[in-house]
Design a protein around this motif. Structure first.
Motif, mmCIF file in Angstrom:
data_model
loop_
_atom_site.group_PDB
_atom_site.id
_atom_site.type_symbol
_atom_site.label_atom_id
_atom_site.label_comp_id
_atom_site.label_asym_id
_atom_site.label_seq_id
_atom_site.Cartn_x
_atom_site.Cartn_y
_atom_site.Cartn_z
ATOM 1 N N LYS A 1 1.367 -20.907 30.029
ATOM 2 C CA LYS A 1 1.712 -21.683 31.224
ATOM 3 C C LYS A 1 2.873 -21.069 31.996
ATOM 4 O O LYS A 1 2.838 -20.984 33.226
ATOM 5 N N PHE A 2 3.910 -20.619 31.288
ATOM 6 C CA PHE A 2 5.157 -20.225 31.955
ATOM 7 C C PHE A 2 5.491 -18.740 31.838
ATOM 8 O O PHE A 2 6.525 -18.298 32.340
ATOM 9 N N GLY A 3 4.639 -17.961 31.202
ATOM 10 C CA GLY A 3 4.917 -16.540 31.045
ATOM 11 C C GLY A 3 5.896 -16.287 29.907
ATOM 12 O O GLY A 3 6.059 -17.095 29.000
ATOM 13 N N ASN A 4 6.561 -15.145 29.965
ATOM 14 C CA ASN A 4 7.492 -14.737 28.907
ATOM 15 C C ASN A 4 8.799 -15.516 29.040
ATOM 16 O O ASN A 4 9.778 -15.045 29.613
ATOM 17 N N MET B 1 18.793 -23.151 37.836
ATOM 18 C CA MET B 1 17.816 -22.985 36.760
ATOM 19 C C MET B 1 17.152 -24.320 36.450
ATOM 20 O O MET B 1 17.813 -25.342 36.340
ATOM 21 N N LYS B 2 15.844 -24.253 36.275
ATOM 22 C CA LYS B 2 15.098 -25.438 35.835
ATOM 23 C C LYS B 2 14.652 -25.237 34.392
ATOM 24 O O LYS B 2 14.237 -24.137 34.008
ATOM 25 N N PHE B 3 14.738 -26.296 33.623
ATOM 26 C CA PHE B 3 14.310 -26.187 32.231
ATOM 27 C C PHE B 3 13.553 -27.427 31.800
ATOM 28 O O PHE B 3 13.741 -28.522 32.333
ATOM 29 N N TYR C 1 -0.740 -30.636 25.858
ATOM 30 C CA TYR C 1 -1.499 -29.659 26.648
ATOM 31 C C TYR C 1 -1.833 -30.226 28.032
ATOM 32 O O TYR C 1 -1.645 -29.560 29.057
ATOM 33 N N GLU C 2 -2.311 -31.444 28.060
ATOM 34 C CA GLU C 2 -2.673 -32.058 29.339
ATOM 35 C C GLU C 2 -1.454 -32.283 30.225
ATOM 36 O O GLU C 2 -1.525 -32.134 31.451
ATOM 37 N N SER C 3 -0.315 -32.630 29.612
ATOM 38 C CA SER C 3 0.900 -32.858 30.407
ATOM 39 C C SER C 3 1.408 -31.564 31.035
ATOM 40 O O SER C 3 1.954 -31.567 32.145
ATOM 41 N N LEU C 4 1.222 -30.437 30.347
ATOM 42 C CA LEU C 4 1.635 -29.150 30.916
ATOM 43 C C LEU C 4 0.826 -28.810 32.164
ATOM 44 O O LEU C 4 1.344 -28.183 33.099
ATOM 45 N N ASN C 5 -0.422 -29.221 32.184
ATOM 46 C CA ASN C 5 -1.272 -28.922 33.343
ATOM 47 C C ASN C 5 -0.792 -29.627 34.605
ATOM 48 O O ASN C 5 -1.171 -29.239 35.714
ATOM 49 N N ASN C 6 0.043 -30.639 34.456
ATOM 50 C CA ASN C 6 0.556 -31.370 35.618
ATOM 51 C C ASN C 6 1.859 -30.786 36.152
ATOM 52 O O ASN C 6 2.425 -31.310 37.113
ATOM 53 N N ILE C 7 2.353 -29.726 35.532
ATOM 54 C CA ILE C 7 3.619 -29.113 35.954
ATOM 55 C C ILE C 7 3.317 -27.923 36.858
ATOM 56 O O ILE C 7 2.588 -27.003 36.477
ATOM 57 N N ASN C 8 3.884 -27.944 38.047
ATOM 58 C CA ASN C 8 3.662 -26.864 39.015
ATOM 59 C C ASN C 8 4.972 -26.226 39.460
ATOM 60 O O ASN C 8 5.047 -25.643 40.533
ATOM 61 N N GLU C 9 5.997 -26.337 38.638
ATOM 62 C CA GLU C 9 7.311 -25.793 38.977
ATOM 63 C C GLU C 9 7.605 -24.566 38.122
ATOM 64 O O GLU C 9 7.085 -24.423 37.009
ATOM 65 N N LYS C 10 8.461 -23.704 38.630
ATOM 66 C CA LYS C 10 8.926 -22.555 37.850
ATOM 67 C C LYS C 10 9.949 -23.049 36.826
ATOM 68 O O LYS C 10 10.924 -23.686 37.178
ATOM 69 N N ILE C 11 9.701 -22.757 35.579
ATOM 70 C CA ILE C 11 10.587 -23.179 34.500
ATOM 71 C C ILE C 11 11.264 -21.940 33.919
ATOM 72 O O ILE C 11 10.603 -20.941 33.610
ATOM 73 N N ASP C 12 12.580 -22.013 33.754
ATOM 74 C CA ASP C 12 13.344 -20.855 33.276
ATOM 75 C C ASP C 12 13.481 -20.807 31.763
ATOM 76 O O ASP C 12 13.581 -19.733 31.186
ATOM 77 N N PHE C 13 13.525 -21.947 31.111
ATOM 78 C CA PHE C 13 13.553 -21.960 29.651
ATOM 79 C C PHE C 13 13.120 -23.333 29.149
ATOM 80 O O PHE C 13 13.057 -24.304 29.911
#
Length: 223
Positions: free
Chosen positions: A57-60, A1-3, A19-31
């Motif tokens: 960004k990460f869905g539900n 799991m990645k968090f 907001y800008e820092s989130l745009n640089n994340i391209n990994e699946k995050i679990d929580f």
């Protein structure tokens, strides 16, 4: 799991940068873990905006938070502050000396405390009360634990901040982490925005200061 872990967003102060820092994340995050001071003072409407940012960004995704001094120090709408947040923003899992079962691990969140706030000085035996509360939780948990708080978990990860050391962490909490380090794999905190070091180790436990002003981005971990 990645968090993903961060704290001290002090919204709206760091809204644009986050907001800008989130745009640089391209990994699946679990929580997501938020280490308190999500907002500045009474700007609690920004908790919803933060939720929309994270879910867009990460869905539900599950979001966990504890209370920082900015959330916990004010009365809102005549209700007790923490009760207000739990009721109004129930899409966040608020952990206040409480834990959540992640399956292979437990996630334990608490506000923590520093050495010399008004509350710590004027309420008799309050440090002992909270320390005992934590020890009881640690004694009852039988899996590895991820811990997160708002106030510092270690002296090493608050040193260098211009604020007085006594306002940033407590040796009571650091000693508890040391005592239960065989159980605790990670410890995360914020509150110290400008510490010299952001990570250390207490016996077997890795400690990280994840304050957003320090890193200008959230940190990502994997278990």
């Amino acid at each position: 799991m990645k968090f993903l872990v961060t704290g001290d967003l002090h919204l709206p102060t760091y809204y644009k940068e986050f907001y800008e820092s989130l745009n640089n994340i391209n990994e699946k995050i679990d929580f997501v873990i938020l280490c308190g001071d999500i907002i500045d003072n009474k700007e609690h409407i920004y908790i919803k905006k933060l939720y929309y940012l994270l879910t867009s960004k990460f869905g539900n995704i599950k979001i966990f938070s504890t209370f920082g001094n900015n959330e916990a120090s004010f009365l809102l709408n005549g209700e007790k502050d923490k009760d207000f947040y739990r009721k109004e923003y129930n899409f966040i899992n608020w952990l206040d000396y409480e834990y959540y079962d992640l399956g292979e691990y437990y996630l334990l969140g608490f506000e923590g405390f520093s050495e010399r706030t008004w509350k710590m000085i004027n309420i008799e035996n309050i440090k002992e009360y909270y320390s005992k509360k934590l020890e009881n939780i640690f004694n009852n948990l039988n899996k590895k634990i991820i811990v997160f708080s708002h106030y510092g978990l270690s002296r090493d990860t608050v040193l260098g901040d211009p604020a007085p050391e006594w306002s940033l962490y407590s040796k009571y909490i650091e000693n508890i982490i040391r005592k239960y380090s065989d159980k605790i794999i990670y410890g995360f905190h914020g509150h110290a925005h400008h510490s010299k070091n952001y990570k250390t180790k207490i016996n077997n436990t890795e400690i990280y200061n994840v304050a957003f002003p320090l890193h200008k981005k959230p940190l990502i971990f994997e278990i």
